[in-house]
Scaffold this motif. Structure first.
Motif, PDB file in Angstrom:
ATOM      1  N   SER A   1       0.838  -1.203   0.000  1.00 53.58           N
ATOM      2  CA  SER A   1       0.000   0.000   0.000  1.00 53.58           C
ATOM      3  C   SER A   1       0.869   1.247   0.000  1.00 53.58           C
ATOM      4  O   SER A   1       2.015   1.236   0.447  1.00 53.58           O
ATOM      5  CB  SER A   1      -0.916   0.013   1.225  1.00 53.58           C
ATOM      6  OG  SER A   1      -0.165   0.169   2.419  1.00 53.58           O
TER       7      SER A   1
ATOM      8  N   LEU B   1      -1.347   7.355  -5.330  1.00 53.19           N
ATOM      9  CA  LEU B   1      -1.982   6.517  -6.342  1.00 53.19           C
ATOM     10  C   LEU B   1      -1.023   6.255  -7.502  1.00 53.19           C
ATOM     11  O   LEU B   1      -1.012   5.166  -8.084  1.00 53.19           O
ATOM     12  CB  LEU B   1      -3.258   7.184  -6.856  1.00 53.19           C
ATOM     13  CG  LEU B   1      -4.140   6.367  -7.805  1.00 53.19           C
ATOM     14  CD1 LEU B   1      -4.582   5.063  -7.150  1.00 53.19           C
ATOM     15  CD2 LEU B   1      -5.352   7.184  -8.234  1.00 53.19           C
TER      16      LEU B   1
ATOM     17  N   VAL C   1       1.308   3.440  -6.460  1.00 51.08           N
ATOM     18  CA  VAL C   1       0.613   2.146  -6.506  1.00 51.08           C
ATOM     19  C   VAL C   1       0.478   1.668  -7.946  1.00 51.08           C
ATOM     20  O   VAL C   1       0.640   0.480  -8.242  1.00 51.08           O
ATOM     21  CB  VAL C   1      -0.770   2.244  -5.824  1.00 51.08           C
ATOM     22  CG1 VAL C   1      -1.560   0.957  -6.015  1.00 51.08           C
ATOM     23  CG2 VAL C   1      -0.605   2.549  -4.335  1.00 51.08           C
TER      24      VAL C   1
ATOM     25  N   GLN D   1      -4.380   1.600  -2.138  1.00 50.51           N
ATOM     26  CA  GLN D   1      -3.995   3.004  -2.021  1.00 50.51           C
ATOM     27  C   GLN D   1      -4.607   3.580  -0.756  1.00 50.51           C
ATOM     28  O   GLN D   1      -5.800   3.393  -0.477  1.00 50.51           O
ATOM     29  CB  GLN D   1      -4.470   3.787  -3.247  1.00 50.51           C
ATOM     30  CG  GLN D   1      -3.981   5.237  -3.295  1.00 50.51           C
ATOM     31  CD  GLN D   1      -4.928   6.207  -2.601  1.00 50.51           C
ATOM     32  OE1 GLN D   1      -6.146   5.981  -2.583  1.00 50.51           O
ATOM     33  NE2 GLN D   1      -4.399   7.267  -2.009  1.00 50.51           N
TER      34      GLN D   1
END
Length: 287
Positions: free
Chosen positions: A144, A148, A151, A171
């Motif tokens: 995680s 974003l 990720v 995320q």
């Protein structure tokens, strides 16, 4: 007009050297390996080998980017970490050799075990979880990051290494993605942001200008993320589970004291990096 490959290497080696670029010849070689599709050895096998105008122009473009202090890994679009190849761009921090100690300690502790839940927290490019999954595939991996973009890059790297089905990506900030999930971890690994905000301006331009600040700094003393991680992690860890993470060169004493006196963790080990700096700490949940 085509020019000899060795002349190009020597010429741009000198240009980067004069500009103060570290390991200038290696930079030129890596760029040519990518452009020409040759190995380092192949670059020197044929002293008469020539480079086309098109390839020379492409090299000049890459050299210009390096002269502007763009990291070589971003220019090449890839890097190597713990023996695996990773896509590398400005969406995430460039994986460093020191972080390999996090992976090696994690692998040593899960040797001969299967089915463990392992979290790569603040995963960035996904280098830790991907390296772990490549070496110890029979675990349940999670990764995680608040970013974003990071990720997204991590997912691409998992696909690149045929591990997309071995790692579940999320995320969110710290443990936020797992608050509503019925899951506890047997191990958490992290290379958290740990640079003081006041130190950002003092970093080399290739770090300060190109790498994401979110992955670098964490409050006035660089400890905001680490403090929150130490406070919240026990809720998501099994009894006697491990927390292994990288720290700044001057933080180990503070973190050791914090862990021993204000958390539910026991200090198992402190690991020195290649320069003899205390760089990685291994904690374990108490009974």
């Amino acid at each position: 007009m085509p020019v000899k490959l060795i002349d190009i290497i020597n010429s741009f080696d000198k240009i980067l050297d004069v500009a103060g670029v570290e390991a200038p010849r290696q930079n030129v070689e890596r760029m040519l390996e990518k452009i020409l599709g040759l190995s380092k050895v192949d670059l020197y096998l044929d002293p008469k080998r020539q480079v086309s105008d098109e390839d020379a122009a492409q090299l000049r473009g890459l050299i210009d980017r390096r002269l502007n202090n763009e990291p070589l890994q971003y220019i090449l679009g890839e890097t190597e970490f713990y023996g695996i190849r990773l896509k590398c761009d400005r969406r995430a921090l460039i994986p460093r050799p020191e972080t390999e100690f996090v992976v090696s300690k994690g692998l040593n502790l899960i040797k001969d075990k299967k089915g463990l839940n392992i979290l790569d927290l603040a995963c960035g490019s996904g280098n830790i979880s991907i390296a772990m999954a490549a070496s110890s595939p029979y675990q349940n991996y999670y990764a995680s990051d608040l970013s974003l973009d990071a990720v997204s890059l991590a997912r691409e790297n998992a696909e690149l290494n045929d591990l997309a089905d071995r790692i579940e990506f999320h995320q969110g900030n710290l443990f936020e993605p797992f608050k509503k999930k019925d899951i506890v971890f047997d191990m958490i690994l992290a290379n958290p942001p740990y640079i003081k905000e006041s130190e950002l301006a003092k970093l080399h331009e290739q770090v300060r200008k190109y790498e994401p600040q979110l992955a670098l700094t964490s409050g006035q003393d660089g400890m905001d993320f680490i403090r929150q991680m130490l406070t919240e992690a026990p809720e998501y860890l099994n009894r006697r589970a491990y927390l292994i993470f990288e720290v700044a060169f001057d933080q180990m004493d503070t973190i050791r004291d914090l862990a021993e006196n204000e958390t539910k963790f026991d200090v198992v080990e402190v690991v020195e990096d290649y320069s003899g700096i205390e760089r990685v700490i291994v904690l374990r949940m108490g009974e």
